[in-house]
Scaffold this motif. Structure first.
Motif: not given
Length: 93
Positions: A67-93
Motif C-alpha cells: 500500500d506504500d507503493l504508487t501504482p507505477r512503482m508496483r508496476g516497475e517492481f512486477i516488471g523487475l520480478y518478471r525479468r528476473w524470473q525469465a533470466d533464472e529460467a533461461h539460466d537453468s536451461l
C-alpha cells in the motif's frame, strides 16, 4: 636469484567487506568468515558506517507494504520480478 613469494591475504579488505555485508546481516557467513569480517570492522574507519547504513536500509525496506507503493512503482517492481524470473529460467536451461 631469489624469487619473491606472495602469500594470499588472510585479512578482509574493504571491497570484500562490502561484498560480505548482506551475508553478515543474514547470518550466512561461516564462523571463520564472520571473525575475519568483524576483525576488519574493528580496524576500519569506514566499513562500520557502511554496515550501519545497510542495517538502516534493511529496516526501512522491511517496513514497506504494498500500500506504500504508487501504482507505477508496483508496476516497475512486477516488471523487475518478471525479468528476473525469465533470466533464472533461461539460466537453468
Amino acid at each position: 636469484m631469489s624469487r619473491l613469494r606472495f602469500r594470499p591475504r588472510r585479512d578482509v579488505v574493504c571491497r570484500e567487506a562490502v561484498e560480505l555485508v548482506t551475508n553478515y546481516l543474514e547470518d550466512a557467513l561461516s564462523q571463520a568468515q564472520r571473525r575475519r569480517f568483524e576483525a576488519h570492522l574493528a580496524h576500519c574507519p569506514d566499513c562500520p558506517e557502511y554496515l550501519s547504513q545497510m542495517r538502516a536500509i534493511v529496516a526501512l525496506a522491511g517496513s514497506i507494504t504494498p500500500d506504500d507503493l504508487t501504482p507505477r512503482m508496483r508496476g516497475e517492481f512486477i516488471g523487475l520480478y518478471r525479468r528476473w524470473q525469465a533470466d533464472e529460467a533461461h539460466d537453468s536451461l
